[in-house]
Design a protein around this motif. Structure first.
Motif, mmCIF file in Angstrom:
data_model
loop_
_atom_site.group_PDB
_atom_site.id
_atom_site.type_symbol
_atom_site.label_atom_id
_atom_site.label_comp_id
_atom_site.label_asym_id
_atom_site.label_seq_id
_atom_site.Cartn_x
_atom_site.Cartn_y
_atom_site.Cartn_z
ATOM 1 N N LYS A 85 0.828 -1.203 0.000
ATOM 2 C CA LYS A 85 0.000 0.000 0.000
ATOM 3 C C LYS A 85 0.867 1.259 0.000
ATOM 4 C CE LYS A 85 -3.308 2.458 2.872
ATOM 5 N NZ LYS A 85 -3.949 2.502 4.183
ATOM 6 N N ARG A 86 1.902 1.285 0.820
ATOM 7 C CA ARG A 86 2.795 2.447 0.865
ATOM 8 C C ARG A 86 3.553 2.615 -0.448
ATOM 9 N NH1 ARG A 86 4.651 1.052 6.710
ATOM 10 N NH2 ARG A 86 3.011 2.072 7.879
ATOM 11 N N ALA A 87 3.975 1.506 -1.055
ATOM 12 C CA ALA A 87 4.670 1.585 -2.339
ATOM 13 C C ALA A 87 3.739 2.148 -3.408
ATOM 14 C CB ALA A 87 5.180 0.213 -2.747
ATOM 15 N N TRP A 88 2.478 1.732 -3.397
ATOM 16 C CA TRP A 88 1.522 2.254 -4.376
ATOM 17 C C TRP A 88 1.245 3.728 -4.134
ATOM 18 C CZ3 TRP A 88 -0.726 2.448 -8.796
ATOM 19 C CH2 TRP A 88 -1.903 3.134 -8.958
ATOM 20 N N GLU A 89 1.072 4.126 -2.882
ATOM 21 C CA GLU A 89 0.769 5.526 -2.576
ATOM 22 C C GLU A 89 1.902 6.455 -2.984
ATOM 23 O OE1 GLU A 89 -0.126 5.489 1.562
ATOM 24 O OE2 GLU A 89 -2.224 4.940 1.253
ATOM 25 N N ASN A 90 3.122 5.978 -2.987
ATOM 26 C CA ASN A 90 4.270 6.805 -3.361
ATOM 27 C C ASN A 90 4.621 6.716 -4.833
ATOM 28 O OD1 ASN A 90 4.600 7.731 -0.747
ATOM 29 N ND2 ASN A 90 5.863 5.998 -0.173
ATOM 30 N N SER A 91 3.873 5.929 -5.592
ATOM 31 C CA SER A 91 4.172 5.780 -7.018
ATOM 32 C C SER A 91 3.670 7.001 -7.791
ATOM 33 C CB SER A 91 3.521 4.511 -7.563
ATOM 34 O OG SER A 91 2.122 4.668 -7.607
ATOM 35 N N PRO A 92 4.270 7.282 -8.937
ATOM 36 C CA PRO A 92 3.824 8.420 -9.751
ATOM 37 C C PRO A 92 2.373 8.279 -10.225
ATOM 38 C CG PRO A 92 5.955 7.628 -10.504
ATOM 39 C CD PRO A 92 5.473 6.666 -9.473
ATOM 40 N N GLU A 93 1.925 7.046 -10.482
ATOM 41 C CA GLU A 93 0.540 6.839 -10.919
ATOM 42 C C GLU A 93 -0.445 7.251 -9.837
ATOM 43 O OE1 GLU A 93 2.700 4.203 -10.879
ATOM 44 O OE2 GLU A 93 3.217 4.039 -12.994
ATOM 45 N N ALA A 94 -0.163 6.859 -8.608
ATOM 46 C CA ALA A 94 -1.061 7.200 -7.508
ATOM 47 C C ALA A 94 -1.065 8.699 -7.247
ATOM 48 C CB ALA A 94 -0.650 6.449 -6.244
ATOM 49 N N GLN A 95 0.078 9.352 -7.367
ATOM 50 C CA GLN A 95 0.133 10.798 -7.168
ATOM 51 C C GLN A 95 -0.628 11.522 -8.259
ATOM 52 O OE1 GLN A 95 4.271 11.702 -6.791
ATOM 53 N NE2 GLN A 95 4.419 10.838 -4.721
ATOM 54 N N ALA A 96 -0.566 11.024 -9.498
ATOM 55 C CA ALA A 96 -1.314 11.639 -10.591
ATOM 56 C C ALA A 96 -2.815 11.467 -10.374
ATOM 57 C CB ALA A 96 -0.900 11.021 -11.914
ATOM 58 N N ILE A 97 -3.231 10.305 -9.922
ATOM 59 C CA ILE A 97 -4.655 10.075 -9.644
ATOM 60 C C ILE A 97 -5.119 10.969 -8.509
ATOM 61 C CG2 ILE A 97 -6.289 8.370 -8.741
ATOM 62 C CD1 ILE A 97 -4.693 6.243 -10.284
ATOM 63 N N ARG A 98 -4.304 11.098 -7.474
ATOM 64 C CA ARG A 98 -4.659 11.944 -6.333
ATOM 65 C C ARG A 98 -4.821 13.396 -6.766
ATOM 66 N NH1 ARG A 98 -0.210 11.456 -2.871
ATOM 67 N NH2 ARG A 98 -0.628 9.281 -3.144
ATOM 68 N N GLU A 99 -3.932 13.876 -7.614
ATOM 69 C CA GLU A 99 -4.029 15.249 -8.109
ATOM 70 C C GLU A 99 -5.255 15.430 -8.997
ATOM 71 O OE1 GLU A 99 -2.311 18.103 -7.567
ATOM 72 O OE2 GLU A 99 -1.368 17.012 -5.926
ATOM 73 N N ALA A 100 -5.548 14.435 -9.836
ATOM 74 C CA ALA A 100 -6.685 14.536 -10.747
ATOM 75 C C ALA A 100 -8.013 14.508 -9.995
ATOM 76 C CB ALA A 100 -6.644 13.401 -11.758
ATOM 77 N N LEU A 101 -8.062 13.820 -8.866
ATOM 78 C CA LEU A 101 -9.318 13.691 -8.125
ATOM 79 C C LEU A 101 -9.507 14.761 -7.064
ATOM 80 C CD1 LEU A 101 -9.463 9.830 -7.672
ATOM 81 C CD2 LEU A 101 -10.767 11.241 -9.268
ATOM 82 N N ASN A 102 -8.584 15.697 -6.956
ATOM 83 C CA ASN A 102 -8.692 16.748 -5.957
ATOM 84 C C ASN A 102 -9.274 18.000 -6.619
ATOM 85 O OD1 ASN A 102 -8.456 18.511 -3.865
ATOM 86 N ND2 ASN A 102 -6.236 18.458 -3.745
ATOM 87 N N PRO A 103 -10.575 18.247 -6.461
ATOM 88 C CA PRO A 103 -11.183 19.395 -7.138
ATOM 89 C C PRO A 103 -10.759 20.740 -6.545
ATOM 90 C CG PRO A 103 -12.780 18.340 -5.732
ATOM 91 C CD PRO A 103 -11.536 17.481 -5.705
ATOM 92 N N TRP A 104 -10.176 20.743 -5.376
ATOM 93 C CA TRP A 104 -9.812 21.998 -4.709
ATOM 94 C C TRP A 104 -8.353 22.344 -4.887
ATOM 95 C CZ3 TRP A 104 -13.839 24.680 -3.402
ATOM 96 C CH2 TRP A 104 -15.028 24.026 -3.112
ATOM 97 N N ARG A 105 -7.610 21.641 -5.729
ATOM 98 C CA ARG A 105 -6.167 21.873 -5.829
ATOM 99 C C ARG A 105 -5.843 23.290 -6.296
ATOM 100 N NH1 ARG A 105 -7.488 18.444 -9.988
ATOM 101 N NH2 ARG A 105 -6.973 19.163 -12.079
ATOM 102 N N HIS A 106 -6.620 23.826 -7.242
ATOM 103 C CA HIS A 106 -6.361 25.191 -7.704
ATOM 104 C C HIS A 106 -6.877 26.212 -6.700
ATOM 105 C CE1 HIS A 106 -4.922 23.659 -11.458
ATOM 106 N NE2 HIS A 106 -6.058 23.020 -11.688
ATOM 107 N N HIS A 107 -7.979 25.903 -6.051
ATOM 108 C CA HIS A 107 -8.558 26.813 -5.060
ATOM 109 C C HIS A 107 -7.621 26.974 -3.871
ATOM 110 C CE1 HIS A 107 -11.283 28.128 -1.807
ATOM 111 N NE2 HIS A 107 -11.874 28.807 -2.782
ATOM 112 N N ASN A 108 -7.038 25.892 -3.411
ATOM 113 C CA ASN A 108 -6.107 25.952 -2.286
ATOM 114 C C ASN A 108 -4.833 26.719 -2.655
ATOM 115 O OD1 ASN A 108 -7.812 24.518 -0.645
ATOM 116 N ND2 ASN A 108 -6.823 22.553 -1.040
ATOM 117 N N ALA A 109 -4.365 26.557 -3.878
ATOM 118 C CA ALA A 109 -3.152 27.251 -4.312
ATOM 119 C C ALA A 109 -3.413 28.758 -4.375
ATOM 120 C CB ALA A 109 -2.703 26.738 -5.680
ATOM 121 N N GLU A 110 -4.582 29.172 -4.826
ATOM 122 C CA GLU A 110 -4.909 30.589 -4.884
ATOM 123 C C GLU A 110 -5.043 31.183 -3.483
ATOM 124 O OE1 GLU A 110 -8.460 30.871 -7.121
ATOM 125 O OE2 GLU A 110 -7.528 30.250 -8.998
#
Length: 71
Positions: free
Chosen positions: A41-66
């Motif tokens: 589970k930890r290996a998957w969570e740290n993989s580039p695929e999992a990070q890309a999915i996490r970023e894609a599923l976070n609708p507030w990523r731009h709102h938080n950055a602003e």
């Protein structure tokens, strides 16, 4: 101290049940299986695929950055 013997009996039975559960988990290899699953589970969570999915599923990523830029 009226119910001291009752509390001691309950404590002893609880300790016996807990010890038997731990012994069962050790004998069946439960901890080894959980260790392997957690490492996978930890290996998957740290993989580039999992990070890309996490970023894609976070609708507030731009709102938080602003919000952090304005502060």
């Amino acid at each position: 101290m009226k119910f001291l013997d009752w509390y001691l009996k309950v404590g002893a039975v609880s300790a016996l049940i807990g010890a038997s559960m731990e012994l069962f988990m050790i004998k069946t290899g439960f901890y080894d299986k959980v260790t392997v699953l957690e490492s996978e589970k930890r290996a998957w969570e740290n993989s580039p695929e999992a990070q890309a999915i996490r970023e894609a599923l976070n609708p507030w990523r731009h709102h938080n950055a602003e919000g952090t830029k304005k502060s």
